[in-house]
Design an enzyme around this catalytic site. Structure first.
Site, PDB file in Angstrom:
ATOM      1  N   ASP A   1      -8.246  -4.089   4.363  1.00  0.00           N
ATOM      2  CA  ASP A   1      -8.805  -4.342   5.856  1.00  0.00           C
ATOM      3  C   ASP A   1      -9.921  -5.248   5.705  1.00  0.00           C
ATOM      4  O   ASP A   1     -10.173  -6.431   6.638  1.00  0.00           O
ATOM      5  CB  ASP A   1      -9.176  -2.976   6.324  1.00  0.00           C
ATOM      6  CG  ASP A   1      -9.340  -3.128   7.873  1.00  0.00           C
ATOM      7  OD1 ASP A   1     -10.113  -2.210   8.318  1.00  0.00           O
ATOM      8  OD2 ASP A   1      -8.858  -3.712   8.478  1.00  0.00           O
TER       9      ASP A   1
ATOM     10  N   ASP B   1      -7.327   2.971  12.676  1.00  0.00           N
ATOM     11  CA  ASP B   1      -8.923   3.406  12.467  1.00  0.00           C
ATOM     12  C   ASP B   1      -8.592   5.087  12.516  1.00  0.00           C
ATOM     13  O   ASP B   1      -9.095   6.149  11.723  1.00  0.00           O
ATOM     14  CB  ASP B   1      -9.744   2.886  13.213  1.00  0.00           C
ATOM     15  CG  ASP B   1     -10.065   1.813  12.726  1.00  0.00           C
ATOM     16  OD1 ASP B   1     -10.425   1.089  13.872  1.00  0.00           O
ATOM     17  OD2 ASP B   1      -9.970   1.443  11.817  1.00  0.00           O
TER      18      ASP B   1
END
Lengths: 392, 116
Positions: free
Chosen positions: A199, A313
């Site tokens: 990420d 997330d």
């Protein structure tokens, strides 16, 4: 409007508290639900060895391997998974570049349907089995059908009840996260760390796919067609709406392995629109017929104002907490606090840097560190104290 | 009549739909609900809750929303009657068919109960 000019320019901190709560609540609900499911449905840990997906394609863990083998296997698994995600994200960038937006929306709806019907149905069946709930198959299939189809509507249509859309996104996050907690233990932890690093790379590097995607979306002023949780926009009572476009982008690639990547971007644009926007709030009859439409477009979902957090997330935070729940509730508390702290730090960084930020790294790193610290050191301490009746 | 305090037809208020778009949405939800989707009718009523509360405000939307509410209640009554009869009646009422219809047995038979 003299009053607006005399008032000092308010900072982000004025509305940040309400917006923080708007994001922390669904994340906490998602984590709590996953922990609940894990505690209710958890049988012996060895049953997870029969689980297979792309994340265990390279190596499936058995109990008899040595720790070094397990670690190596976990690395291979994570490598495969991250490679798959990279390919999928680049594919998404390509499709978005070629403006195949309808295809992406259809794909999004399809993946939501698969998750809700397939995973939702299986988890409900597990729950029914566990509690021996005497429901018949006809009622169950009608309820499941209803639930999934309305969920697809909620995800697919851009103008839908905010509460119901948010609820369905949280449910999708819970289902996928529960699914991921069934991975073998070492693979889960190495995968989480690998995804956090990925990420970081995908969002901050100039060649990263997510950064390209967000820049394209910003330059075209469009929304990325992806599963993104959007908090309700905050309208403050001095009727100045802080227009802030915060991006967390996520994309879902299905076939039993959902793949999500996360990006946060903030862009604050103010006052030119605030007057146009505050007037229709008071009285719309004086505006032209086109005005209310643009007004609603201006503060509608996706165009402004609200913090968006990608569904990935939600999923990976919940996977971390769910895996911690498989050990003990003490690690759950530690990881929950770590993740919330990480999320707060990320949002603060967002308001400082005002550009795309990855949401996973800080929270996952803190969560993993706290898990191992709690498991190795805190547990010994607490158990000793409790058994000697000193504290707790 | 709508005074200077604007009444929005949806539960989201100023963040939701305008009145013209709402008629379209209400109609579409109402029609789709006939495909065995009472939950969609319930969502319709929930989303347009201000229409139900202010009974004079939006006549076109109100038409569809009230019909959705009636449809949802009827369907729920029928479904819960069946489900409650099934769960409370149990084996004594149905005989061996109960075991064939109950969900956990169906799942075992079809092999649905295991993930992956």
């Amino acid at each position: 409007m003299d009053r607006n000019q005399q008032r000092p320019r308010s900072s982000i901190l004025d509305s940040l508290g309400e917006e923080l709560i708007g994001i922390l609540t669904p994340v906490s609900i998602c984590m709590f639900t996953v922990v609940l499911l894990v505690c209710l449905l958890n049988s012996d840990p060895s049953s997870s060895s029969s689980f297979s997906s792309i994340a265990t394609a390279a190596y499936s863990e058995t109990d008899s391997d040595s720790p070094w083998d397990k670690l190596l296997g976990a690395f291979l698994n994570s490598l495969v998974f991250v490679a798959a995600i990279t390919v999928a994200t680049f594919l998404l960038v390509l499709l978005f570049y070629l403006r195949c937006v309808t295809f992406l929306k259809l794909y999004m709806g399809f993946s939501a349907l698969v998750v809700l019907a397939n995973l939702g149905g299986e988890i409900s069946i597990l729950l029914i089995d566990r509690f021996r709930f005497p429901i018949d198959s006809l009622t169950f299939s009608i309820l499941l059908f209803n639930f999934s189809v309305v969920g697809v509507f909620a995800v697919f249509m851009s103008r839908f009840s905010i509460l119901i859309t948010q609820g369905y996104l949280v449910v999708i996050g819970v289902l996928v996260a529960y699914f991921f907690t069934m991975l073998p233990e070492w693979t889960t932890w190495v995968l989480l760390v690998a995804l956090a690093l990925y990420d970081l790379a995908a969002v901050l590097l100039p060649v990263g796919p997510l950064r390209l995607l967000v820049e394209m979306a910003i330059s075209r002023d469009e929304d990325i067609p992806a599963l993104v949780y959007e908090a309700r926009p905050v309208i403050r009572d001095d009727s100045r709406l802080v227009q802030r476009r915060v991006w967390r982008e996520q994309r879902s690639n299905v076939n039993d392995d959902d793949v999500e990547n996360n990006v946060v971007r903030a862009e604050e644009e103010e006052e030119q629109r605030s007057e146009e926007i505050s007037v229709p709030l008071i009285d719309s009859s004086s505006s032209s017929s086109s005005r209310p439409e643009t007004f609603l477009e201006g503060i509608g979902l996706g165009a402004s104002g609200a913090i968006k957090l990608g569904l990935g997330d939600f999923i990976f935070y919940s996977v971390l907490v769910g895996r911690a729940a498989m050990y003990d509730l003490m690690t759950v508390y530690a990881c929950y606090l770590a993740i919330i702290a990480g999320l707060g730090v990320t949002l603060m960084l967002l308001s400082v840097y005002q550009k795309a930020l990855p949401a996973l790294p800080v929270s996952i790193m803190l969560g993993v560190v706290f898990y191992f610290l709690a498991r190795l050191f805190l547990e010994v301490f607490v158990v000793q104290c409790s058994s000697n009746l000193v504290m707790f | 009549m709508i005074s200077s305090g604007q009444v929005w037809p949806t539960i989201d208020g100023p963040l939701g739909l305008t009145e013209e778009a709402s008629v379209d949405y209400a109609r579409r939800f109402y029609k789709f609900g006939f495909a065995l989707l009472p939950w969609l009718w319930a969502v319709n009523c929930f989303y347009f809750w201000p229409v139900l509360r202010h009974s004079r405000a939006f006549p076109q939307i109100r038409n569809y929303v009230v019909r959705s509410a009636i449809g949802f209640s009827v369907f729920t009554a029928l479904l819960s009657a069946w489900a409650l009869t099934f769960s409370i009646g149990g084996e004594e009422l149905f005989g061996p068919v109960w075991d064939k219809l109950v969900m956990y047995n169906v799942a075992d038979r079809l092999g649905l109960a295991g993930l992956a």
